[in-house]
Design a protein around this motif. Structure first.
Motif, PDB file in Angstrom:
ATOM      1  N   MET A   1       0.813  -1.189   0.000  1.00 24.92           N
ATOM      2  CA  MET A   1       0.000   0.000   0.000  1.00 24.92           C
ATOM      3  C   MET A   1       0.860   1.258   0.000  1.00 24.92           C
ATOM      4  N   THR A   2       2.098   1.159   0.448  1.00 26.00           N
ATOM      5  CA  THR A   2       2.964   2.326   0.483  1.00 26.00           C
ATOM      6  C   THR A   2       3.548   2.595  -0.893  1.00 26.00           C
ATOM      7  N   THR A   3       3.944   3.804  -1.086  1.00 26.37           N
ATOM      8  CA  THR A   3       4.616   4.180  -2.320  1.00 26.37           C
ATOM      9  C   THR A   3       5.970   4.750  -1.953  1.00 26.37           C
ATOM     10  N   SER A   4       6.757   5.051  -2.954  1.00 22.24           N
ATOM     11  CA  SER A   4       8.076   5.614  -2.676  1.00 22.24           C
ATOM     12  C   SER A   4       7.981   6.995  -2.033  1.00 22.24           C
ATOM     13  N   THR A   5       6.831   7.640  -2.150  1.00 20.42           N
ATOM     14  CA  THR A   5       6.648   8.955  -1.538  1.00 20.42           C
ATOM     15  C   THR A   5       5.883   8.899  -0.228  1.00 20.42           C
ATOM     16  N   GLY A   6       5.441   7.726   0.167  1.00 18.54           N
ATOM     17  CA  GLY A   6       4.692   7.579   1.416  1.00 18.54           C
ATOM     18  C   GLY A   6       3.214   7.858   1.244  1.00 18.54           C
ATOM     19  N   ILE A   7       2.479   7.673   2.319  1.00 19.52           N
ATOM     20  CA  ILE A   7       1.044   7.931   2.352  1.00 19.52           C
ATOM     21  C   ILE A   7       0.820   9.187   3.186  1.00 19.52           C
ATOM     22  N   ARG A   8       0.155  10.185   2.614  1.00 21.58           N
ATOM     23  CA  ARG A   8      -0.157  11.387   3.390  1.00 21.58           C
ATOM     24  C   ARG A   8      -1.237  11.015   4.403  1.00 21.58           C
ATOM     25  N   VAL A   9      -0.922  11.194   5.688  1.00 16.43           N
ATOM     26  CA  VAL A   9      -1.851  10.758   6.735  1.00 16.43           C
ATOM     27  C   VAL A   9      -2.371  11.891   7.615  1.00 16.43           C
ATOM     28  N   ALA A  10      -1.710  13.050   7.586  1.00 17.07           N
ATOM     29  CA  ALA A  10      -2.149  14.158   8.436  1.00 17.07           C
ATOM     30  C   ALA A  10      -1.404  15.428   8.052  1.00 17.07           C
ATOM     31  N   ALA A  11      -1.962  16.526   8.486  1.00 14.00           N
ATOM     32  CA  ALA A  11      -1.225  17.788   8.456  1.00 14.00           C
ATOM     33  C   ALA A  11      -0.471  17.879   9.778  1.00 14.00           C
ATOM     34  N   LEU A  12       0.695  18.478   9.767  1.00 15.58           N
ATOM     35  CA  LEU A  12       1.481  18.610  10.988  1.00 15.58           C
ATOM     36  C   LEU A  12       0.675  19.295  12.086  1.00 15.58           C
ATOM     37  N   ASP A  13      -0.110  20.293  11.713  1.00 14.57           N
ATOM     38  CA  ASP A  13      -0.918  21.023  12.696  1.00 14.57           C
ATOM     39  C   ASP A  13      -2.024  20.175  13.320  1.00 14.57           C
ATOM     40  N   ASP A  14      -2.324  19.003  12.732  1.00 14.24           N
ATOM     41  CA  ASP A  14      -3.334  18.107  13.296  1.00 14.24           C
ATOM     42  C   ASP A  14      -2.837  17.418  14.567  1.00 14.24           C
ATOM     43  N   ILE A  15      -1.514  17.456  14.802  1.00 10.70           N
ATOM     44  CA  ILE A  15      -0.917  16.727  15.924  1.00 10.70           C
ATOM     45  C   ILE A  15      -0.284  17.739  16.879  1.00 10.70           C
ATOM     46  N   PRO A  16      -0.934  18.058  17.981  1.00 10.97           N
ATOM     47  CA  PRO A  16      -0.343  19.010  18.929  1.00 10.97           C
ATOM     48  C   PRO A  16       0.946  18.445  19.534  1.00 10.97           C
ATOM     49  N   GLU A  17       1.904  19.320  19.829  1.00 11.07           N
ATOM     50  CA  GLU A  17       3.130  18.866  20.489  1.00 11.07           C
ATOM     51  C   GLU A  17       2.774  18.219  21.816  1.00 11.07           C
ATOM     52  N   GLY A  18       3.425  17.079  22.105  1.00 10.43           N
ATOM     53  CA  GLY A  18       3.177  16.347  23.343  1.00 10.43           C
ATOM     54  C   GLY A  18       1.972  15.425  23.283  1.00 10.43           C
ATOM     55  N   GLU A  19       1.404  15.254  22.086  1.00 11.84           N
ATOM     56  CA  GLU A  19       0.214  14.418  21.942  1.00 11.84           C
ATOM     57  C   GLU A  19       0.344  13.523  20.719  1.00 11.84           C
ATOM     58  N   GLY A  20      -0.713  12.749  20.460  1.00 10.65           N
ATOM     59  CA  GLY A  20      -0.728  11.867  19.306  1.00 10.65           C
ATOM     60  C   GLY A  20      -2.113  11.758  18.713  1.00 10.65           C
ATOM     61  N   ILE A  21      -2.169  11.199  17.518  1.00 14.05           N
ATOM     62  CA  ILE A  21      -3.435  10.880  16.872  1.00 14.05           C
ATOM     63  C   ILE A  21      -3.309   9.475  16.287  1.00 14.05           C
ATOM     64  N   ALA A  22      -4.423   8.784  16.188  1.00 12.06           N
ATOM     65  CA  ALA A  22      -4.425   7.435  15.614  1.00 12.06           C
ATOM     66  C   ALA A  22      -4.891   7.495  14.168  1.00 12.06           C
ATOM     67  N   ILE A  23      -4.168   6.760  13.315  1.00  9.95           N
ATOM     68  CA  ILE A  23      -4.537   6.633  11.909  1.00  9.95           C
ATOM     69  C   ILE A  23      -5.036   5.202  11.710  1.00  9.95           C
ATOM     70  N   ASP A  24      -6.237   5.067  11.183  1.00 12.86           N
ATOM     71  CA  ASP A  24      -6.868   3.757  11.053  1.00 12.86           C
ATOM     72  C   ASP A  24      -6.096   2.834  10.117  1.00 12.86           C
ATOM     73  N   LYS A  25      -6.061   1.573  10.467  1.00 15.78           N
ATOM     74  CA  LYS A  25      -5.327   0.574   9.682  1.00 15.78           C
ATOM     75  C   LYS A  25      -5.893   0.407   8.271  1.00 15.78           C
ATOM     76  N   THR A  26      -7.143   0.805   8.031  1.00 17.85           N
ATOM     77  CA  THR A  26      -7.680   0.739   6.673  1.00 17.85           C
ATOM     78  C   THR A  26      -7.018   1.781   5.772  1.00 17.85           C
ATOM     79  N   VAL A  27      -6.488   2.844   6.365  1.00 19.46           N
ATOM     80  CA  VAL A  27      -5.776   3.873   5.619  1.00 19.46           C
ATOM     81  C   VAL A  27      -4.330   3.442   5.374  1.00 19.46           C
ATOM     82  N   THR A  28      -3.723   2.799   6.382  1.00 23.22           N
ATOM     83  CA  THR A  28      -2.296   2.488   6.332  1.00 23.22           C
ATOM     84  C   THR A  28      -1.980   1.119   5.745  1.00 23.22           C
TER      85      THR A  28
END
Length: 114
Positions: A1-28
Motif C-alpha cells: 500500500m505504500t509508495t516511494s513517496t509515502g502515504i499522506r496521513v495528516a497535516a502537521l498542525d493536526d498533531i499538537p506537540e506532546g500528543e498523538g493521533i491514531a490513523i486507522d489501519k484501513t488507511v495504512t
C-alpha cells in the motif's frame, strides 16, 4: 500500500506537540492502527497504536522527551525505535518511518525509521 513517496496521513498542525493521533489501519494497510506522535521538540514519530502490554491506544498517551507513556498502565516506549523503556510492558512497539514535508505528514508503513 505504500509508495516511494509515502502515504499522506495528516497535516502537521493536526498533531499538537506532546500528543498523538491514531490513523486507522484501513488507511495504512497495517495490522494495527498507527499512532502518530509529536514530541515536545516538534518531531513526529509513528508506532503501532496498541500498547504491547494491554489493549490501550498509545495515541492517547503522553509524549515527551523522546518517549510515549501508555495511558493505561504507564508503560513507556522510545518514539524512534519502539523499545520498551518502562514496565509493565516487556515487548517493544513496532516503529514506522515518517517524513514531514511542507507541513504534511507522510507515513511509510512497515519501514523502520532511519
Amino acid at each position: 500500500m505504500t509508495t516511494s513517496t509515502g502515504i499522506r496521513v495528516a497535516a502537521l498542525d493536526d498533531i499538537p506537540e506532546g500528543e498523538g493521533i491514531a490513523i486507522d489501519k484501513t488507511v495504512t494497510g497495517t495490522a494495527d492502527n498507527i499512532a502518530l506522535l509529536r514530541d515536545d521538540d516538534g518531531s513526529v514519530w509513528a508506532l503501532d497504536d496498541t500498547c504491547t502490554h494491554a489493549d490501550a491506544s498509545l495515541a492517547e498517551g503522553w509524549v515527551e522527551n523522546g518517549h510515549v507513556e501508555c495511558p493505561l498502565h504507564a508503560s513507556k516506549f522510545c518514539l524512534k525505535t519502539g523499545a520498551v523503556d518502562g514496565l509493565p510492558a516487556t515487548k517493544d512497539a513496532c516503529p514506522h518511518r515518517v517524513e514531514v514535508r511542507d507541513g504534511e505528514v507522510f507515513l511509510f508503513p512497515n519501514e523502520v525509521p532511519a
